[in-house]
Design a protein around this motif. Structure first.
Motif, mmCIF file in Angstrom:
data_model
loop_
_atom_site.group_PDB
_atom_site.id
_atom_site.type_symbol
_atom_site.label_atom_id
_atom_site.label_comp_id
_atom_site.label_asym_id
_atom_site.label_seq_id
_atom_site.Cartn_x
_atom_site.Cartn_y
_atom_site.Cartn_z
ATOM 1 N N UNK A 175 -11.670 -1.354 -4.222
ATOM 2 C CA UNK A 175 -12.187 -0.917 -2.908
ATOM 3 C C UNK A 175 -12.215 -2.084 -1.906
ATOM 4 N N UNK A 176 -11.026 -2.643 -1.601
ATOM 5 C CA UNK A 176 -10.806 -3.722 -0.643
ATOM 6 C C UNK A 176 -11.096 -5.114 -1.182
ATOM 7 N N UNK A 177 -11.621 -5.229 -2.387
ATOM 8 C CA UNK A 177 -11.800 -6.530 -3.031
ATOM 9 C C UNK A 177 -11.630 -6.327 -4.536
ATOM 10 N N UNK A 178 -11.251 -7.407 -5.215
ATOM 11 C CA UNK A 178 -10.888 -7.287 -6.625
ATOM 12 C C UNK A 178 -12.050 -7.484 -7.597
ATOM 13 N N UNK A 179 -13.274 -7.312 -7.109
ATOM 14 C CA UNK A 179 -14.429 -7.419 -7.987
ATOM 15 C C UNK A 179 -15.098 -6.061 -8.227
ATOM 16 N N UNK A 180 -14.337 -5.005 -7.981
ATOM 17 C CA UNK A 180 -14.813 -3.644 -8.224
ATOM 18 C C UNK A 180 -13.601 -2.736 -8.359
ATOM 19 N N UNK A 181 -13.821 -1.588 -8.981
ATOM 20 C CA UNK A 181 -12.785 -0.568 -9.124
ATOM 21 C C UNK A 181 -13.404 0.762 -8.728
ATOM 22 N N UNK A 182 -12.689 1.499 -7.877
ATOM 23 C CA UNK A 182 -13.172 2.796 -7.404
ATOM 24 C C UNK A 182 -12.216 3.883 -7.856
ATOM 25 N N UNK A 183 -12.770 4.909 -8.478
ATOM 26 C CA UNK A 183 -11.989 6.037 -8.976
ATOM 27 C C UNK A 183 -12.144 7.228 -8.051
ATOM 28 N N UNK A 184 -11.036 7.937 -7.866
ATOM 29 C CA UNK A 184 -11.020 9.194 -7.113
ATOM 30 C C UNK A 184 -9.919 10.055 -7.715
ATOM 31 N N UNK A 185 -9.918 11.320 -7.395
ATOM 32 C CA UNK A 185 -8.849 12.185 -7.885
ATOM 33 C C UNK A 185 -7.553 11.863 -7.134
ATOM 34 N N UNK A 186 -6.404 12.129 -7.745
ATOM 35 C CA UNK A 186 -5.143 11.917 -7.024
ATOM 36 C C UNK A 186 -5.063 12.741 -5.735
ATOM 37 N N UNK A 187 -5.575 13.962 -5.756
ATOM 38 C CA UNK A 187 -5.551 14.792 -4.546
ATOM 39 C C UNK A 187 -6.378 14.146 -3.440
ATOM 40 N N UNK A 188 -7.533 13.579 -3.799
ATOM 41 C CA UNK A 188 -8.367 12.912 -2.803
ATOM 42 C C UNK A 188 -7.730 11.607 -2.331
ATOM 43 N N UNK A 189 -7.043 10.890 -3.234
ATOM 44 C CA UNK A 189 -6.322 9.685 -2.829
ATOM 45 C C UNK A 189 -5.289 10.054 -1.763
ATOM 46 N N UNK A 190 -4.560 11.144 -1.988
ATOM 47 C CA UNK A 190 -3.552 11.601 -1.040
ATOM 48 C C UNK A 190 -4.206 12.026 0.281
ATOM 49 N N UNK A 191 -5.360 12.684 0.201
ATOM 50 C CA UNK A 191 -6.099 13.067 1.409
ATOM 51 C C UNK A 191 -6.467 11.823 2.218
ATOM 52 N N UNK A 192 -6.928 10.786 1.523
ATOM 53 C CA UNK A 192 -7.271 9.525 2.188
ATOM 54 C C UNK A 192 -6.045 8.916 2.880
ATOM 55 N N UNK A 193 -4.938 8.819 2.154
ATOM 56 C CA UNK A 193 -3.715 8.223 2.712
ATOM 57 C C UNK A 193 -3.324 8.945 3.999
#
Length: 187
Positions: free
Chosen positions: A144-162
């Motif tokens: 989530x903009x820095x490499x000290x965390x990982x954020x999970x979302x569904x692929x459909x939501x990732x596409x919605x974000x893009x």
């Protein structure tokens, strides 16, 4: 020290993690974040990935020979033949983008390249390529903009974000040798 003239372009503010999550909330994107030590490569975070469900990703920030800027987001295990990708898409030869270009276009530092950095690419100058294998998972994981965390979302939501950031991605399916086939937009 001289000051820039009043008409000089001013650097744009970069989105924070809080800005990213606020956009997710406005878009109705369910997300979960796991904090961890900074990781700079796919291999460095193997133990972290083992503890998190979903598809884990790699993100390649590229520049083509004519100055076009590209972001490839793929499942970590996907082989990618960059020469084959450039030929398929009619892009001049790819090279990795510099840290300065990465900051200019996506507002992140090396090791933190992520699809979520598209929040900083206004007005949509970066061309986005998505590995079709991302859509084979229930969840996909990105920094989530820095490499000290990982954020999970569904692929459909990732596409919605893009798409909400003004980008229309090209979707490619890679074979075992890393050779791509165009999925979307259809050829």
């Amino acid at each position: 020290m001289t000051t820039p003239p009043d008409n000089a372009p001013q650097p744009r503010p970069r989105a924070s993690e809080a800005d990213l999550f606020a956009l997710f909330d406005r878009l109705g994107i369910a997300h979960a974040t796991h904090r961890h030590r900074p990781v700079f490569t796919v291999d460095e975070g193997a133990d972290i990935k083992a503890a998190l469900p979903g598809g884990h990703t790699k993100n390649l920030f590229l520049k083509d020979k004519k100055g076009g800027i590209w972001l490839i987001s793929a499942i970590a295990e996907t082989q990618i033949d960059l020469n084959a990708v450039s030929k398929l898409l009619g892009a001049p030869r790819f090279s990795f983008g510099s840290a300065e270009r990465l900051m200019e276009y996506l507002g992140v530092t090396p090791g933190s390249v992520t699809i979520y950095a598209l929040i900083n690419d206004r007005p949509a100058r970066v061309r986005v390529i998505l590995d079709e294998a991302l859509f084979d998972h229930d969840l996909v994981n990105f920094h989530p903009l820095s490499n000290d965390a990982t954020t999970a979302a569904s692929p459909a939501d990732m596409l919605k974000f893009v798409r909400a950031t003004g980008h229309e991605p090209t979707r490619l399916r890679f074979d075992a040798a890393g050779v791509p086939r165009l999925i979307e937009p259809e050829a």
